[in-house]
Design an enzyme around this catalytic site. Structure first.
Site, short mmCIF file in Angstrom:
data_model
loop_
_atom_site.label_atom_id
_atom_site.label_comp_id
_atom_site.label_asym_id
_atom_site.label_seq_id
_atom_site.Cartn_x
_atom_site.Cartn_y
_atom_site.Cartn_z
N GLU A 201 -11.74 -3.89 -3.10
CA GLU A 201 -10.27 -2.62 -3.44
C GLU A 201 -10.28 -2.55 -4.74
O GLU A 201 -10.04 -3.92 -4.78
CB GLU A 201 -9.04 -2.40 -2.10
CG GLU A 201 -9.56 -2.70 -1.58
CD GLU A 201 -8.80 -3.51 -0.32
OE1 GLU A 201 -6.50 -3.32 -0.73
OE2 GLU A 201 -8.52 -4.70 0.61
N HIS B 51 -9.92 1.97 0.32
CA HIS B 51 -9.97 0.63 1.50
C HIS B 51 -10.87 0.69 2.77
O HIS B 51 -10.50 0.85 3.75
CB HIS B 51 -8.28 1.15 1.47
CG HIS B 51 -8.13 -0.33 2.48
ND1 HIS B 51 -8.52 -1.21 3.50
CD2 HIS B 51 -6.81 -1.55 2.01
CE1 HIS B 51 -7.38 -2.80 3.73
NE2 HIS B 51 -6.77 -2.40 3.12
N HIS C 115 0.95 -0.85 0.07
CA HIS C 115 0.19 0.00 0.13
C HIS C 115 1.05 0.54 -0.07
O HIS C 115 0.65 2.20 0.94
CB HIS C 115 -0.72 0.04 1.29
CG HIS C 115 -1.96 -1.60 1.82
ND1 HIS C 115 -2.42 -1.44 0.20
CD2 HIS C 115 -2.46 -1.66 2.49
CE1 HIS C 115 -3.15 -2.44 0.45
NE2 HIS C 115 -3.57 -2.48 1.79
#
Ligand code: BGC
Length: 367
Positions: free
Chosen positions: A332, A193, A122
């Site tokens: 996601e 997210h 991420h």
């Protein structure tokens, strides 16, 4: 201490007049909280810290309003909680994992900040979820957040100007429009997210939610959750969500992929049926007791379905209730994990002069 308390949140809501979608803001030093509201009473709050969606309040089948997004009441908690599960945030510059934090472009190797075992997850240590974005309300129902990620930040090449526009429509859709440009070739993979619990945040697990994923294949992973490169059929496996089933139905089956993920934590390859790059249905989730339904539409080729396997009850949510194991699910929308190292996956490289442009829609209803 930077705070957005429930009182201030309520004040934000008061600034919205009924009948129209409106955006209202509160200033807490540089951290702001914005409220989007439509005439059916759906409200979405967003902060410019991490472009985080902090709440989504929608009706159930009897008209009872409930907050279905996991998160906190204060900016302090987002910044300083013991664990940072990326509640509601935009993740980037690259959502999900890049193996060993390394990739090459034109024979030049880049080394990223590593924050997940030996891998980069991420966007690295200070990803887009942990920076302050510039926020500009657009009209009365939308908010654009912009961030400049500098060349070399977290190891990525190129100055990247990135924006996300959140729009709440009268059709109870939350649209997320992502755009980016760069001055050097760089991988980009942006997603949101948000953890959903359609019963209400803090109201137990999501194992009874019924999920449909519009995907006949998924990308299996190794122990470090890095894709092996294979696109595997879901047919005959616990990964088959082509017709809706309770998330908990097959989750305890003996299966190497479920062991690696600690449950579902995988990328599904969306059935685009020749509509690559166009908006198609990715997922539908229904919570049977409240009747709340979430549909996800996207221009992206994949969706990471993660069912909160790493939540363990230590974090407490907005109503003070613990976020127990599997008490939220993420959908996601994205390009596949580790694409920069996987020649057979669709490319995530953005070139100077090109425009990154993707859209995902969360549509809320009840039945
Ligand atoms: C990943 C999980 C990770 C989680 C972080 C998901 O997108 O797939 O492996 O633990 O994000 O909260």
């Amino acid at each position: 201490m930077k705070l957005f308390t429930p009182t201030l949140l309520a004040l934000g809501l008061l600034l919205c007049s009924p009948g129209f979608a409106q955006v209202a803001s509160q200033d807490f030093d540089s951290i702001m909280l914005y409220t989007l509201k439509n005439s059916s009473g759906t409200t979405v709050t967003v902060t410019n810290y991490g472009a985080i969606i902090t709440s989504i309040v929608v009706a159930d089948r009897d008209g009872n309003m409930g907050d279905i997004a996991l998160g906190y009441n204060s900016a302090d908690d987002y910044m300083n909680a013991v664990d940072k599960p990326y509640f509601g945030a935009v993740v980037g510059r690259y959502g999900n994992r890049i193996a060993k934090g390394k990739f090459s472009i034109n024979d030049v190797e880049y080394t990223l900040a590593v924050n997940n075992g030996e891998n980069s997850l991420h966007g690295g240590i200070i990803g887009f979820d942990k920076v302050v974005w510039d926020a500009t309300p657009v009209g009365d129902n939308a908010l654009t957040l912009t961030y400049l990620a500098k060349d070399g930040e977290e190891g990525y090449p190129g100055n990247l100007v990135v924006s996300v526009t959140y729009t709440l429509t009268e059709e109870n859709e939350l649209k997320m429009h992502y755009q980016a440009t760069t001055d050097a070739t760089t991988p980009v993979n942006l997603t949101n997210h948000t953890y959903f619990n359609l019963k209400g945040e803090g109201e137990g697990t999501i194992l009874g939610h019924e999920l449909m994923l519009n995907a006949k294949k998924f990308t299996p992973v190794d122990e470090g959750l890095i894709p092996t490169g294979e696109l595997r059929d879901v047919d005959g496996t616990p990964f088959d969500f082509t017709t809706a089933k309770a998330i908990g139905r097959d989750i305890e089956e003996e299966n190497e992929q479920l062991t690696f993920g600690g449950g579902y934590d995988h990328n599904w390859v969306l059935d685009k049926e020749g509509k690559e790059g166009e908006m198609t249905l990715a997922a539908r989730v229904k919570e049977p007791t409240t009747g709340r339904v979430l549909e996800v539409y996207t221009t992206e080729p994949g969706v990471q379905f993660y069912c909160g396997n790493f939540l363990d009850g230590r974090l407490k949510g907005k109503a003070g209730k613990p976020y127990v194991h599997r008490s939220g699910l993420c959908l996601e929308t994205q390009h596949y994990p580790d694409s920069p190292n996987q020649p057979n996956f669709p490319s995530t490289l953005l070139e100077p002069g090109e425009k990154y442009d993707t859209t995902t829609v969360f549509k809320f209803s009840a039945e």
